[in-house]
Design an enzyme around this catalytic site. Structure first.
Site: not given
Length: 482
Positions: A203, A65, A166-168
């Site tokens: 992340g 991203k 960000c990634d969750s």
């Protein structure tokens, strides 16, 4: 001036975490195909996606991203830096026809409007640009390269803007959960979570645009859920909240009451760990407080469509305030959008044989926006840290899918009112390149190529109606010179 932060996510909770911590980010959606990104990363490792750990997955997507948005901004900066031609600056308020008494009366009207009831910006005259047709405006012409060199922007920055991806994902019973997307999947997951304990991983990838340096890291926290009934699950799903969030729950929303306790950083559960983000900024040599651009207790300014609820027209609920957003009380007696000014792209297509202009890209404005329902060009407020040309390129891509790498900037026109200005950026498709415009967001009813001769037949935005004759003539001149 603070260092701008670009959030590579449309997540309002992530944006709100930053805002409450004193940072109003620019929102730039990455449009990353997440399953494809995971598949590609797994192939490189010689494994399947199922073999990737949850930490690996959130880091792969966070990096993807951030890098996608970094590339998009690189394209904007490169196209802006390669701009050619002249910038014409017009000063309508310095024209002899605009008398001091008229300006004073207009400003008084502005004060009266500000003291009265909420303004419906989609219809109110005060939000409509003044019609300066028939006025002999003083102008100044200079090489566009001079303007670029003299304005702060992406190409001149020595630090920033910072781009944060960000990634969750949620881990429960050894299984990774992303967004459920459907009620059936959400229901199944939530019933498993009752009385259980899972881990939420997020992340983070932070890129300094000026230097290209990249840092990354992951946060995680244990989440202990209380017990809840099937009826609780059904009612929670009915709110719509769990369908588009990692793990099917939120800490800061309806789901918060069903979380008994947390071990770790609570902000990471919302989707953005502030302590980790501060640490990553420090790795880049940037002090966290240099990102602050919101005062303590500072309220967000009026939206583009403030007051429209009185007209029965509502802007989309997901619209959020970004740096540069806000109404300016202008010396011309009207209100204009963009605290740093605003800009847009007038993109033209030429006949491949004759070179003459045949079409331009136009935007049919959403009903809730100022002068809603009229036709203009894609654009918007200039964000902190970018020049008017860069802002026009960014906005036109976000709104209209005008890809900056496929166009060349050949001139600009700046209408300067003193405290506010609008820059129209003239551009052509590059030889051998094709732009396929489309409405990328909710600010347009339609984006399309319009035949050059048909433009005057459309219901045009007031400023566009005034400027179109000179814009059409300048496009012809620019096409002839190419």
């Amino acid at each position: 001036m603070s260092i701008p932060l670009i959030l590579a996510s449309k997540s309002k909770p992530r944006r709100d975490v930053l805002y409450s911590a004193g940072i109003c980010p620019t929102i730039r959606v990455s449009h990353v195909d997440e399953p494809a990104a995971l598949e590609a990363a797994a192939r490189e490792e010689g494994v399947t996606v199922d073999d990737l750990s949850i930490k690996q997955r959130v880091m792969i997507l966070a990096v993807a991203k951030a890098e996608a948005v970094h590339r998009a901004y690189r394209d904007v900066a490169d196209t802006a830096a390669a701009a050619t031609g002249d910038r014409v600056i017009a000063y309508p308020l310095k024209a002899k026809e605009i008398k001091d008494s008229e300006r004073e009366a207009a400003v008084e009207d502005l004060r009266e409007a500000a003291a009265g009831k909420p303004i419906d910006y989609s219809k109110a005259e005060i939000a409509t640009t003044r019609d300066f047709s028939g006025i002999d405006m003083p102008t100044v012409t200079e090489p566009i390269a001079t303007a670029i060199a003299g304005q702060p922007g992406l190409t001149e920055a020595t630090v920033g803007p910072l781009i944060l991806g960000c990634d969750s994902m949620f881990l429960l019973g050894g299984e990774c959960y992303g967004k459920p997307h459907s009620e059936a999947v959400a229901s199944e997951r939530l019933k498993r979570m009752s009385g259980a304990t899972g881990e939420l991983w997020t992340g983070h990838c932070l890129i300094d645009f000026a230097t290209g340096r990249t840092v990354r890291g992951a946060s995680h926290a244990k989440v202990h859920f209380g017990e809840f009934t099937d009826a609780d699950v059904e009612r929670y799903i009915a709110t719509g909240e769990p369908l588009e969030v990692a793990g099917s729950f939120t800490l800061e929303g309806f789901g918060g009451a069903f979380i008994d306790s947390i071990e770790g950083d609570p902000h990471g559960i919302i989707g953005l760990s502030l302590p980790l983000a501060r640490h990553l900024a420090g790795e880049l040599g940037i002090t966290w407080t240099d990102l602050w651009n919101v005062g303590r207790g500072e309220l967000e300014p009026e939206s583009k469509a403030s007051g429209n609820q009185h007209a029965g027209i509502l802007p989309p609920v997901e619209n959020v305030h970004q740096p540069g957003d806000g109404w300016v009380d202008c010396a011309c007696g009207r209100k204009h959008w963009g605290t740093n000014g605003a800009s847009g792209i007038l993109l033209a297509r030429r006949d491949p044989v004759s070179g003459k202009v045949t079409h331009v890209v136009m935007q049919h404005r959403a009903a809730w926006s100022a002068e809603g329902g009229t036709w203009g060009i894609p654009g918007g407020a200039t964000a902190d840290g970018e020049s008017p040309i860069e802002g026009a390129l960014r906005e036109s891509y976000e709104e209209a899918n005008i890809t900056p790498e496929d166009i060349e900037v050949v001139g600009s026109y700046r209408e300067d009112h003193g405290p506010w200005a609008y820059t129209t950026v003239f551009a052509f498709e590059k030889p051998g390149h094709t732009v396929e415009p489309k409405a990328n967001d909710d600010e347009s009813m339609e984006i399309c190529w319009v035949p050059i001769d048909d433009v005057p037949n459309r219901k045009l935005l007031t400023a566009m109606k005034t400027d179109w004759p000179r814009f059409a003539a300048r496009l012809d001149e620019l096409a002839t010179a190419q």
